[in-house]
Enzyme design. Structure first.
Site, PDB file in Angstrom:
ATOM      1  N   GLY A  15       0.844  -1.207   0.000  1.00 47.14           N
ATOM      2  CA  GLY A  15       0.000   0.000   0.000  1.00 47.14           C
ATOM      3  C   GLY A  15       0.870   1.245   0.000  1.00 47.14           C
ATOM      4  N   ARG A  25      13.375  10.123  -2.915  1.00 47.46           N
ATOM      5  CA  ARG A  25      14.287  11.258  -3.123  1.00 47.46           C
ATOM      6  C   ARG A  25      15.549  11.100  -2.285  1.00 47.46           C
ATOM      7  NH1 ARG A  25      14.818  15.872  -0.024  1.00 47.46           N
ATOM      8  NH2 ARG A  25      15.475  17.779  -1.078  1.00 47.46           N
ATOM      9  N   ARG A  76       1.057  -5.114  -5.467  1.00 49.22           N
ATOM     10  CA  ARG A  76       1.218  -6.303  -4.624  1.00 49.22           C
ATOM     11  C   ARG A  76       1.386  -7.456  -5.615  1.00 49.22           C
ATOM     12  NH1 ARG A  76      -0.554  -4.238   0.460  1.00 49.22           N
ATOM     13  NH2 ARG A  76      -2.343  -2.872   0.344  1.00 49.22           N
ATOM     14  N   ASP A 107       5.235  -5.349   5.848  1.00 51.88           N
ATOM     15  CA  ASP A 107       5.538  -6.772   6.083  1.00 51.88           C
ATOM     16  C   ASP A 107       5.734  -7.592   4.806  1.00 51.88           C
ATOM     17  OD1 ASP A 107       5.704  -7.010   8.730  1.00 51.88           O
ATOM     18  OD2 ASP A 107       3.680  -7.797   9.061  1.00 51.88           O
ATOM     19  N   THR A 130       4.265   2.463   5.504  1.00 53.26           N
ATOM     20  CA  THR A 130       2.854   2.040   5.525  1.00 53.26           C
ATOM     21  C   THR A 130       2.127   2.960   6.497  1.00 53.26           C
ATOM     22  OG1 THR A 130       1.302   0.381   6.386  1.00 53.26           O
ATOM     23  CG2 THR A 130       3.535   0.185   7.162  1.00 53.26           C
ATOM     24  N   ASP A 132      -0.136   2.083   8.385  1.00 52.83           N
ATOM     25  CA  ASP A 132      -0.655   1.300   9.517  1.00 52.83           C
ATOM     26  C   ASP A 132       0.194   1.378  10.790  1.00 52.83           C
ATOM     27  OD1 ASP A 132      -2.503   0.573   7.656  1.00 52.83           O
ATOM     28  OD2 ASP A 132      -1.896  -1.526   7.509  1.00 52.83           O
ATOM     29  N   ASP A 134       2.398  -0.645  11.763  1.00 54.87           N
ATOM     30  CA  ASP A 134       2.372  -1.962  12.408  1.00 54.87           C
ATOM     31  C   ASP A 134       3.687  -2.729  12.242  1.00 54.87           C
ATOM     32  OD1 ASP A 134       2.124  -2.239   9.690  1.00 54.87           O
ATOM     33  OD2 ASP A 134       0.626  -3.832   9.764  1.00 54.87           O
ATOM     34  N   ARG A 176      -5.653  -2.343   8.767  1.00 53.09           N
ATOM     35  CA  ARG A 176      -5.669  -3.800   8.580  1.00 53.09           C
ATOM     36  C   ARG A 176      -5.842  -4.506   9.922  1.00 53.09           C
ATOM     37  NH1 ARG A 176      -3.612  -6.297   3.775  1.00 53.09           N
ATOM     38  NH2 ARG A 176      -2.189  -4.580   3.486  1.00 53.09           N
ATOM     39  N   ALA A 191     -12.783  11.156  20.397  1.00 52.58           N
ATOM     40  CA  ALA A 191     -13.846  10.155  20.198  1.00 52.58           C
ATOM     41  C   ALA A 191     -14.326   9.594  21.540  1.00 52.58           C
ATOM     42  CB  ALA A 191     -13.323   9.020  19.319  1.00 52.58           C
TER      43      ALA A 191
HETATM   44  O1  F6P Z   1      -1.481  -1.614   4.610  1.00 55.01           O
HETATM   45  C1  F6P Z   1      -1.997  -0.391   4.257  1.00 55.01           C
HETATM   46  C2  F6P Z   1      -3.454  -0.483   3.957  1.00 55.01           C
HETATM   47  O2  F6P Z   1      -3.913   0.795   3.605  1.00 55.01           O
HETATM   48  C3  F6P Z   1      -4.316  -1.085   5.090  1.00 55.01           C
HETATM   49  O3  F6P Z   1      -4.602  -0.143   6.085  1.00 55.01           O
HETATM   50  C4  F6P Z   1      -5.508  -1.576   4.325  1.00 55.01           C
HETATM   51  O4  F6P Z   1      -6.110  -2.655   4.989  1.00 55.01           O
HETATM   52  C5  F6P Z   1      -4.916  -2.028   3.014  1.00 55.01           C
HETATM   53  O5  F6P Z   1      -3.706  -1.338   2.854  1.00 55.01           O
HETATM   54  C6  F6P Z   1      -5.804  -1.794   1.826  1.00 55.01           C
HETATM   55  O6  F6P Z   1      -5.188  -2.328   0.713  1.00 55.01           O
HETATM   56  P1  F6P Z   1      -5.697  -2.113  -0.786  1.00 55.01           P
HETATM   57  O7  F6P Z   1      -5.384  -0.702  -1.176  1.00 55.01           O
HETATM   58  O8  F6P Z   1      -4.896  -3.101  -1.579  1.00 55.01           O
HETATM   59  O9  F6P Z   1      -7.150  -2.362  -0.772  1.00 55.01           O
END
Ligand code: F6P
Length: 328
Positions: A15, A25, A76, A107, A130, A132, A134, A176, A191
């Protein structure tokens, strides 16, 4: 790693994330600085397999530090998961005279890189990119800070309309399997509840919290929900479930989606990406391979790719406490 590093290939994969261009860069400019060549690979591992390469000089990456997405594009790749695909990719690199690879991603990207080292003893260094956050081995991944700010800005807007209509909003954010975006954006946007996979509060606690809020005079509420089924119900199922039990609540569901991945990178992400790009090139020049460059406590830290893949970045328990206290 025997031969001297003279030509580095660079790709972005998985992603996309705001700040990937700043990393591109930085890698290209570090190569220029150290007088080595840099080759951009388009569409991640797909482009590696197809030999979709372009020599990149310092000038090729002018005026991209402020751009979202990735000029190298991303993909991907299923074919890279096969031995044949990886063998084609390796041949392309060798034919192009490339002797090291920098991969920017998460990952999945690092898993591909690690396979490449194991099968061909080809030097690879990873940069965590990313939204995320993570990835183990770094406090922050490239793109996370920008995504957080995007999410907070949007939730602020939703709060305006939620308040005007006395509504309860369930807002789904990306991540994710990780709740970093939900938890931090939840705290940052005030929130009422945050639902993350790392800590399942359960439906009873959610209902209790919403009821308590009403009793204390809250007329509208925001619940931030991490995407995916890991929290038990999808955001729409949650909305339906609460609506059925509490028909008086005026409920709306909002899925923020891919807008979270786009936009101008924050200064934080640009600086992080610039630091990690330089560190990745310096690693390879120092003959270090099989690592991810990250930042921990504001210092550059190297973590084995195998460890970065296997372990998880932990949610800060203190933040869970802060979220609970500040939402009373
Ligand atoms: O890993 C980054 C991410 O944006 C996640 O938060 C999300 O689940 C996933 O990619 C979405 O992937 P795609 O753009 O392939 O639907």
């Amino acid at each position: 790693m025997n031969e001297p590093i003279k030509k580095i290939a660079l790709l972005t994969s998985g992603g996309d994330a705001p700040g990937m261009n700043a990393a591109v860069r930085s890698v290209v400019r570090a190569c220029t600085y150290y007088r080595i060549e840099c080759v951009g690979v388009y569409r991640g591992y797909e482009g590696l397999i197809e030999g979709d390469f372009e020599a990149l000089s310092g000038r090729h990456v002018s005026n991209i530090i402020n751009k979202g997405g990735t000029i190298l594009k991303s993909a991907r790749s299923m074919e890279f998961k096969t031995v044949e695909g990886r063998a084609k990719a390796h041949k392309n690199l060798v034919d192009a005279g490339v002797n090291a690879l920098v991969v920017v991603g998460g990952d999945g990207t690092f898993t591909g890189g690690l396979k490449f080292i194991q099968e061909f003893n080809f030097p690879v260094v990873g940069i965590p990119g990313t939204i995320d956050n993570d990835i183990y081995g770094t406090d922050y991944t490239i793109g996370y800070d920008t995504a957080l700010n995007t999410v907070v800005e949007v939730i602020d807007k939703i709060r305006d309309t939620a308040g005007s209509h006395n509504r309860l909003f369930f807002i789904e954010v990306m991540g994710r399997d990780a709740g970093f975006i939900a938890l931090n954006a939840g705290i940052g946007s005030g929130a009422e509840e945050v639902l993350i996979p790392e800590k399942d509060i359960g439906l009873d606690k959610l209902e209790e919290s919403l009821k308590n809020g009403r009793d204390k005079g809250k007329t509208s509420s925001i619940v931030v929900v991490t995407e995916g089924k890991k929290i038990g119900k999808s955001v729409f199922e949650l909305g339906d479930y609460i609506k059925e039990k509490y028909p008086a609540y005026d409920i709306r569901v909002s899925v923020l989606g891919h807008m979270q991945r786009g936009g101008t990178p924050s200064c934080f992400d640009r600086v992080l990406a610039s630091r990690l790009g330089v560190a990745a090139v310096e690693c390879l020049l120092d003959r270090v391979s099989g690592v991810m460059v990250g930042v921990i406590n504001n210092e550059i830290v190297l973590t084995g790719l195998n460890k970065a893949i296997k372990l998880n970045n932990e949610i800060d328990k203190e933040l869970l406490r802060v979220a609970e206290i500040t939402s009373v």
